[in-house]
Design a protein around this motif. Structure first.
Motif, short mmCIF file in Angstrom:
data_model
loop_
_atom_site.label_atom_id
_atom_site.label_comp_id
_atom_site.label_asym_id
_atom_site.label_seq_id
_atom_site.Cartn_x
_atom_site.Cartn_y
_atom_site.Cartn_z
N PRO A 77 0.80 -1.24 0.00
CA PRO A 77 0.00 0.00 0.00
C PRO A 77 0.83 1.28 0.00
N ALA A 78 1.96 1.29 0.67
CA ALA A 78 2.76 2.52 0.75
C ALA A 78 3.20 3.01 -0.62
N GLY A 79 3.40 2.11 -1.56
CA GLY A 79 3.88 2.51 -2.87
C GLY A 79 2.83 2.81 -3.90
N ILE A 80 1.59 2.39 -3.66
CA ILE A 80 0.57 2.54 -4.71
C ILE A 80 -0.63 3.39 -4.31
N THR A 81 -0.70 3.79 -3.06
CA THR A 81 -1.90 4.47 -2.56
C THR A 81 -2.00 5.93 -3.00
#
Length: 152
Positions: free
Chosen positions: A29-33
């Motif tokens: 999630p940290a990279g795509i949110t």
């Protein structure tokens, strides 16, 4: 022959590990949110969610949401699935834990709390729903006339 094919034949294990690492990084999630977050609304932003990735998703939204914009909410995740950094320093979104795959009382209570939060929303508020695998067990609120044992 491409470099990837050379790498695969020269170091198959390394090549497969690189593929795996790239796939996992793409799913975190940290990279795509960030690309999917809307701008803050006039009212509150309330995060509601459930799933085994719920803690990681909540941590990502909390880190990415503007510090000066109101943010609160409740997300339920599986026991021992809250990211260690978020557990050590909780953010603006509360993350609670419950049982998966068999629902427990903690999940029922979280579902009840999330329903109350949803009922408190106004037309000016924004809801961000964070749902991942396991949400149905972690967010189990039996219908009237049924018990948690009936759901199990």
């Amino acid at each position: 022959m491409t470099d990837a094919r050379l790498s695969a034949s020269d170091d198959p294990r390394g090549f497969l590990r690189a593929l795996y690492d790239a796939a996992v990084a793409r799913a975190l999630p940290a990279g795509i949110t960030a690309a999917h977050l809307p701008p803050p609304p006039r009212g509150r932003t309330v995060v509601l969610g459930a799933g085994k990735a719920g803690g990681a998703m909540a941590a990502a939204v909390d880190a990415l949401w503007p510090a000066d914009a109101p943010l609160s909410g409740l997300v339920v995740t599986r026991y021992d699935h809250v990211p260690p950094a978020y557990r050590a320093r909780p953010g603006r979104i509360e993350v609670v834990e419950a049982a998966h795959p068999v629902p427990d009382e903690a999940g029922r209570q979280a579902a009840e709390r999330i329903a109350r939060l949803a009922r408190s929303l106004t037309a000016d508020d924004l809801v961000l729903c964070l749902i991942s695998g396991g949400g149905s067990a972690l967010l189990s609120l039996p219908a009237p006339g049924l018990t948690l044992d009936d759901k199990r």
